[in-house]
Design a protein around this motif. Structure first.
Motif, PDB file in Angstrom:
ATOM      1  N   ILE A  10       0.888  -1.160   0.000  1.00  0.00           N
ATOM      2  CA  ILE A  10       0.000   0.000   0.000  1.00  0.00           C
ATOM      3  C   ILE A  10       0.929   1.215   0.000  1.00  0.00           C
ATOM      4  N   SER A  11       0.928   1.950  -1.112  1.00  0.00           N
ATOM      5  CA  SER A  11       1.912   3.005  -1.305  1.00  0.00           C
ATOM      6  C   SER A  11       1.253   4.335  -1.629  1.00  0.00           C
ATOM      7  N   GLY A  12       1.831   5.403  -1.108  1.00  0.00           N
ATOM      8  CA  GLY A  12       1.341   6.746  -1.400  1.00  0.00           C
ATOM      9  C   GLY A  12       2.009   7.748  -0.483  1.00  0.00           C
ATOM     10  N   PRO A  13       1.799   9.029  -0.743  1.00  0.00           N
ATOM     11  CA  PRO A  13       2.399  10.060   0.100  1.00  0.00           C
ATOM     12  C   PRO A  13       1.834  10.036   1.520  1.00  0.00           C
ATOM     13  N   SER A  14       2.571  10.595   2.445  1.00  0.00           N
ATOM     14  CA  SER A  14       2.088  10.717   3.824  1.00  0.00           C
ATOM     15  C   SER A  14       0.778  11.491   3.835  1.00  0.00           C
ATOM     16  N   GLY A  15      -0.180  11.012   4.641  1.00  0.00           N
ATOM     17  CA  GLY A  15      -1.446  11.699   4.802  1.00  0.00           C
ATOM     18  C   GLY A  15      -2.512  11.359   3.775  1.00  0.00           C
ATOM     19  N   VAL A  16      -2.211  10.463   2.836  1.00  0.00           N
ATOM     20  CA  VAL A  16      -3.167  10.152   1.771  1.00  0.00           C
ATOM     21  C   VAL A  16      -4.242   9.147   2.209  1.00  0.00           C
ATOM     22  N   GLY A  17      -4.020   8.461   3.334  1.00  0.00           N
ATOM     23  CA  GLY A  17      -5.020   7.517   3.829  1.00  0.00           C
ATOM     24  C   GLY A  17      -4.614   6.062   3.797  1.00  0.00           C
ATOM     25  N   LYS A  18      -3.320   5.792   3.650  1.00  0.00           N
ATOM     26  CA  LYS A  18      -2.847   4.403   3.641  1.00  0.00           C
ATOM     27  C   LYS A  18      -3.231   3.684   4.927  1.00  0.00           C
ATOM     28  N   GLY A  19      -3.042   4.344   6.045  1.00  0.00           N
ATOM     29  CA  GLY A  19      -3.373   3.741   7.334  1.00  0.00           C
ATOM     30  C   GLY A  19      -4.848   3.402   7.459  1.00  0.00           C
ATOM     31  N   THR A  20      -5.710   4.256   6.930  1.00  0.00           N
ATOM     32  CA  THR A  20      -7.148   4.010   6.956  1.00  0.00           C
ATOM     33  C   THR A  20      -7.501   2.784   6.116  1.00  0.00           C
ATOM     34  N   VAL A  21      -6.895   2.682   4.932  1.00  0.00           N
ATOM     35  CA  VAL A  21      -7.130   1.521   4.060  1.00  0.00           C
ATOM     36  C   VAL A  21      -6.652   0.244   4.741  1.00  0.00           C
ATOM     37  N   ILE A  22      -5.460   0.294   5.315  1.00  0.00           N
ATOM     38  CA  ILE A  22      -4.894  -0.885   5.980  1.00  0.00           C
ATOM     39  C   ILE A  22      -5.765  -1.294   7.169  1.00  0.00           C
ATOM     40  N   LYS A  23      -6.192  -0.332   7.966  1.00  0.00           N
ATOM     41  CA  LYS A  23      -7.058  -0.632   9.110  1.00  0.00           C
ATOM     42  C   LYS A  23      -8.325  -1.343   8.652  1.00  0.00           C
ATOM     43  N   ARG A  24      -8.931  -0.853   7.584  1.00  0.00           N
ATOM     44  CA  ARG A  24     -10.164  -1.463   7.059  1.00  0.00           C
ATOM     45  C   ARG A  24      -9.908  -2.880   6.552  1.00  0.00           C
ATOM     46  N   LEU A  25      -8.787  -3.093   5.870  1.00  0.00           N
ATOM     47  CA  LEU A  25      -8.442  -4.439   5.398  1.00  0.00           C
ATOM     48  C   LEU A  25      -8.385  -5.424   6.563  1.00  0.00           C
ATOM     49  N   PHE A  26      -7.778  -5.010   7.659  1.00  0.00           N
ATOM     50  CA  PHE A  26      -7.668  -5.892   8.821  1.00  0.00           C
ATOM     51  C   PHE A  26      -9.017  -6.118   9.510  1.00  0.00           C
ATOM     52  N   GLU A  27      -9.964  -5.202   9.319  1.00  0.00           N
ATOM     53  CA  GLU A  27     -11.302  -5.387   9.869  1.00  0.00           C
ATOM     54  C   GLU A  27     -12.111  -6.423   9.084  1.00  0.00           C
ATOM     55  N   ILE A  28     -11.830  -6.553   7.796  1.00  0.00           N
ATOM     56  CA  ILE A  28     -12.648  -7.437   6.953  1.00  0.00           C
ATOM     57  C   ILE A  28     -11.945  -8.724   6.538  1.00  0.00           C
ATOM     58  N   GLU A  29     -10.639  -8.840   6.773  1.00  0.00           N
ATOM     59  CA  GLU A  29      -9.873 -10.030   6.377  1.00  0.00           C
ATOM     60  C   GLU A  29      -9.143 -10.624   7.575  1.00  0.00           C
ATOM     61  N   ASP A  30      -9.083 -11.942   7.628  1.00  0.00           N
ATOM     62  CA  ASP A  30      -8.375 -12.623   8.717  1.00  0.00           C
ATOM     63  C   ASP A  30      -6.966 -13.065   8.327  1.00  0.00           C
ATOM     64  N   ASN A  31      -6.740 -13.263   7.056  1.00  0.00           N
ATOM     65  CA  ASN A  31      -5.509 -13.884   6.575  1.00  0.00           C
ATOM     66  C   ASN A  31      -4.422 -12.852   6.266  1.00  0.00           C
ATOM     67  N   LEU A  32      -4.275 -11.840   7.135  1.00  0.00           N
ATOM     68  CA  LEU A  32      -3.334 -10.756   6.880  1.00  0.00           C
ATOM     69  C   LEU A  32      -2.267 -10.673   7.966  1.00  0.00           C
ATOM     70  N   TYR A  33      -1.089 -10.252   7.557  1.00  0.00           N
ATOM     71  CA  TYR A  33       0.012  -9.960   8.480  1.00  0.00           C
ATOM     72  C   TYR A  33       0.565  -8.602   8.085  1.00  0.00           C
ATOM     73  N   PHE A  34       0.753  -7.700   9.049  1.00  0.00           N
ATOM     74  CA  PHE A  34       1.321  -6.382   8.775  1.00  0.00           C
ATOM     75  C   PHE A  34       2.833  -6.448   8.924  1.00  0.00           C
ATOM     76  N   SER A  35       3.540  -6.088   7.866  1.00  0.00           N
ATOM     77  CA  SER A  35       5.001  -6.096   7.875  1.00  0.00           C
ATOM     78  C   SER A  35       5.519  -4.912   8.688  1.00  0.00           C
ATOM     79  N   VAL A  36       6.286  -5.198   9.719  1.00  0.00           N
ATOM     80  CA  VAL A  36       6.871  -4.151  10.562  1.00  0.00           C
ATOM     81  C   VAL A  36       8.198  -3.725   9.949  1.00  0.00           C
ATOM     82  N   SER A  37       8.284  -2.457   9.563  1.00  0.00           N
ATOM     83  CA  SER A  37       9.499  -1.922   8.958  1.00  0.00           C
ATOM     84  C   SER A  37      10.589  -1.737   9.996  1.00  0.00           C
ATOM     85  N   ALA A  38      11.812  -1.701   9.512  1.00  0.00           N
ATOM     86  CA  ALA A  38      12.965  -1.419  10.370  1.00  0.00           C
ATOM     87  C   ALA A  38      13.441   0.007  10.097  1.00  0.00           C
TER      88      ALA A  38
END
Length: 104
Positions: A10-38
């Motif tokens: 999920i790619s885009g500039p800061s503030g575009v809503g990536k976090g909102t999209v990701i949050k919604r994906l985790f609400e509707i899907e069970d088979n997801l893992y969020f990659s923790v960046s270093a």
């Protein structure tokens, strides 16, 4: 049947809503893992190592680059940011969809 997962970026500039999209994906899907960046930057108040980022020293991060442990990385200012390869490969091999949040 051994189903292989996929990496989804999920790619885009800061503030575009990536976090909102990701949050919604985790609400509707069970088979997801969020990659923790270093990163080599210092943690901000409230950030937890291994949850928000994997915080590393510059030497640790550069060692991971040299040994091929980073899937991708970039240097922004004086800090490195990137995706550790092992967790992504591990979860994909288990059939999970791995979500990677990437700012451009």
């Amino acid at each position: 049947m051994n189903k292989r997962g996929v990496l989804t970026v999920i790619s885009g500039p800061s503030g575009v809503g990536k976090g909102t999209v990701i949050k919604r994906l985790f609400e509707i899907e069970d088979n997801l893992y969020f990659s923790v960046s270093a990163t080599t930057r210092k943690p901000r108040p409230g950030e937890i190592d291994g949850v928000h980022y994997s915080f590393k020293t510059k030497e640790e991060f550069e060692y991971d680059i040299e040994t091929g442990e980073m899937l991708e990385y970039a240097r922004y200012g004086s800090n490195y940011y990137g995706t550790p390869k092992a967790p992504v490969y591990d979860w994909v091999s288990k059939g999970m969809t791995v979500i990677l949040d990437n700012s451009v």
